[in-house]
Design a protein around this motif. Structure first.
Motif, PDB file in Angstrom:
ATOM      1  N   ILE A 197      -2.422  -6.612   0.516  1.00 46.92           N
ATOM      2  CA  ILE A 197      -1.619  -7.495  -0.322  1.00 46.92           C
ATOM      3  C   ILE A 197      -0.226  -7.682   0.276  1.00 46.92           C
ATOM      4  CG2 ILE A 197      -0.358  -7.550  -2.525  1.00 46.92           C
ATOM      5  CD1 ILE A 197      -3.099  -8.548  -2.914  1.00 46.92           C
ATOM      6  N   TYR A 198       0.375  -6.576   0.769  1.00 50.74           N
ATOM      7  CA  TYR A 198       1.707  -6.683   1.361  1.00 50.74           C
ATOM      8  C   TYR A 198       1.668  -7.579   2.598  1.00 50.74           C
ATOM      9  CZ  TYR A 198       6.218  -5.526   3.384  1.00 50.74           C
ATOM     10  OH  TYR A 198       7.490  -5.614   3.905  1.00 50.74           O
ATOM     11  N   GLY A 199       0.637  -7.408   3.418  1.00 51.99           N
ATOM     12  CA  GLY A 199       0.527  -8.243   4.614  1.00 51.99           C
ATOM     13  C   GLY A 199       0.406  -9.717   4.266  1.00 51.99           C
ATOM     14  N   VAL A 200      -0.405 -10.028   3.268  1.00 50.97           N
ATOM     15  CA  VAL A 200      -0.563 -11.426   2.830  1.00 50.97           C
ATOM     16  C   VAL A 200       0.751 -11.962   2.265  1.00 50.97           C
ATOM     17  CG1 VAL A 200      -1.727 -12.921   1.160  1.00 50.97           C
ATOM     18  CG2 VAL A 200      -3.036 -11.206   2.432  1.00 50.97           C
ATOM     19  N   ALA A 201       1.418 -11.141   1.437  1.00 49.00           N
ATOM     20  CA  ALA A 201       2.681 -11.568   0.828  1.00 49.00           C
ATOM     21  C   ALA A 201       3.746 -11.830   1.885  1.00 49.00           C
ATOM     22  CB  ALA A 201       3.167 -10.507  -0.159  1.00 49.00           C
ATOM     23  N   LEU A 231       4.589  -0.213  -1.096  1.00 51.87           N
ATOM     24  CA  LEU A 231       3.386   0.578  -1.371  1.00 51.87           C
ATOM     25  C   LEU A 231       3.642   1.640  -2.432  1.00 51.87           C
ATOM     26  CD1 LEU A 231       1.820   0.997   2.187  1.00 51.87           C
ATOM     27  CD2 LEU A 231       1.035  -0.446   0.307  1.00 51.87           C
ATOM     28  N   ALA A 232       4.866   2.166  -2.477  1.00 53.70           N
ATOM     29  CA  ALA A 232       5.197   3.124  -3.532  1.00 53.70           C
ATOM     30  C   ALA A 232       5.126   2.448  -4.902  1.00 53.70           C
ATOM     31  CB  ALA A 232       6.585   3.714  -3.297  1.00 53.70           C
ATOM     32  N   VAL A 233       5.699   1.241  -4.989  1.00 59.32           N
ATOM     33  CA  VAL A 233       5.634   0.483  -6.242  1.00 59.32           C
ATOM     34  C   VAL A 233       4.182   0.134  -6.572  1.00 59.32           C
ATOM     35  CG1 VAL A 233       6.301  -1.674  -7.377  1.00 59.32           C
ATOM     36  CG2 VAL A 233       7.954  -0.443  -5.960  1.00 59.32           C
ATOM     37  N   TRP A 234       3.439  -0.263  -5.562  1.00 59.92           N
ATOM     38  CA  TRP A 234       2.026  -0.605  -5.758  1.00 59.92           C
ATOM     39  C   TRP A 234       1.256   0.612  -6.281  1.00 59.92           C
ATOM     40  CZ3 TRP A 234      -0.840  -4.966  -5.745  1.00 59.92           C
ATOM     41  CH2 TRP A 234      -2.217  -4.835  -5.677  1.00 59.92           C
ATOM     42  N   GLY A 235       1.524   1.784  -5.712  1.00 60.58           N
ATOM     43  CA  GLY A 235       0.841   2.994  -6.162  1.00 60.58           C
ATOM     44  C   GLY A 235       1.137   3.295  -7.628  1.00 60.58           C
ATOM     45  N   LEU A 288      11.075  -6.110  -0.606  1.00 62.12           N
ATOM     46  CA  LEU A 288      10.890  -4.691  -0.308  1.00 62.12           C
ATOM     47  C   LEU A 288      10.263  -4.492   1.063  1.00 62.12           C
ATOM     48  CD1 LEU A 288       9.426  -3.525  -3.750  1.00 62.12           C
ATOM     49  CD2 LEU A 288      11.817  -3.498  -3.005  1.00 62.12           C
ATOM     50  N   GLY A 289      10.619  -3.383   1.703  1.00 59.76           N
ATOM     51  CA  GLY A 289       9.948  -2.973   2.919  1.00 59.76           C
ATOM     52  C   GLY A 289       8.568  -2.428   2.605  1.00 59.76           C
TER      53      GLY A 289
END
Length: 269
Positions: free
Chosen positions: A123-127, A66-70, A60-61
């Protein structure tokens, strides 16, 4: 952050029936939002349809991630944060009844969500960094599962740490938080939400980080983590739940370190 108000917040006594109904409505909204979010997570399974979706970012972009994370945070954290949110609502409802300036509950909730969305960005940055590192290094790719095992062991050890216990103590006592951390006005309510979100993050951040090696859209694991967080924050068995989770995580992480194939996502790494 600003100085705490020296005035004892109103609303620590019993509320009249209309205000009790308002709190009931807030609780119902929280639970409905959480239930809808769980349905979205159950129906939208990005892991189906290609191995590229099985990596830490699920292919995912940043905005969609972030939408999924939210949605995940609403599903998992709203039920566990409900006691604190309802305590804030109770105080503000009493202030309104007394003709004082009050702040709607959404301001407090916004501060809480800001913390978790900010953590989602991290988390996205680390992933993303992990995916790129594995693509550029055969050694890292071969040992990615063991790195995941080490992270799971770290999550277990953190369950026993003083910082975890300190943050959890704040999360388990909404009334104490209100009495010692109260701030008036919209800015004060936002600051309270940010502060409580930080305490909550301090309790749970590694429990969410292990979703990276175990599968970010592993709904069963998400449900298990939600139950654990609820037990830690709201039930008398909190110390036992925390220690039992620590033992399980350390044991499983150690198994993955020795047998990397025990990690569900090992084949996708």
């Amino acid at each position: 952050m600003g100085e705490a108000s020296t005035e004892k917040p109103a609303g620590t006594a019993s509320l009249p029936a209309p205000l009790r109904r308002e709190r009931a409505i807030i609780l119902m909204l929280l639970l409905v939002l959480a239930a809808v979010s769980w349905l979205v997570l159950l129906r939208w399974r990005p892991g189906v349809g290609g191995e590229e979706m099985m990596g830490p970012t699920m292919g995912l972009g940043p905005l969609l991630f972030l939408a999924v994370w939210g949605v995940m945070m609403i599903a998992m954290m709203f039920p566990t944060a409900a006691p604190m949110i309802l305590m804030f609502t109770r105080v503000q409802a009493a202030k309104r009844k007394q003709g004082q300036t009050f702040v709607p509950t959404w301001v407090f909730v916004a501060g809480y969500l800001i913390i978790w969305i900010a953590f989602g960005i991290l988390i996205y940055g680390v992933a993303l960094a992990a995916e790129r590192a594995m693509q550029g290094s055969a050694w890292l790719s071969m040992n990615a599962a063991r790195a995941g095992g080490a992270l799971i062991v770290a999550a277990g050890l953190y369950q026993l740490s003083p910082l975890k216990r300190s943050c959890l103590a704040h999360c388990r006592t909404p009334l104490h938080f209100v009495l010692t951390r109260w701030r008036d006005g919209y800015q004060g309510a936002l600051e309270m939400g940010l502060r409580h979100g930080l305490y909550c993050l301090g309790c749970c951040w590694l429990l969410f980080a292990i979703l990276l090696p175990l599968g970010l859209m592993n709904v069963g694991l998400m449900a298990l983590i939600t139950l654990l967080i609820f037990a830690e924050k709201s039930l008398p068995i909190s110390p036992h739940a925390r220690v039992a989770a620590a033992a399980a995580l350390i044991a499983y992480g150690a198994i993955v370190l020795v047998f990397p194939g025990a990690l569900p996502t090992a084949m996708a790494m």
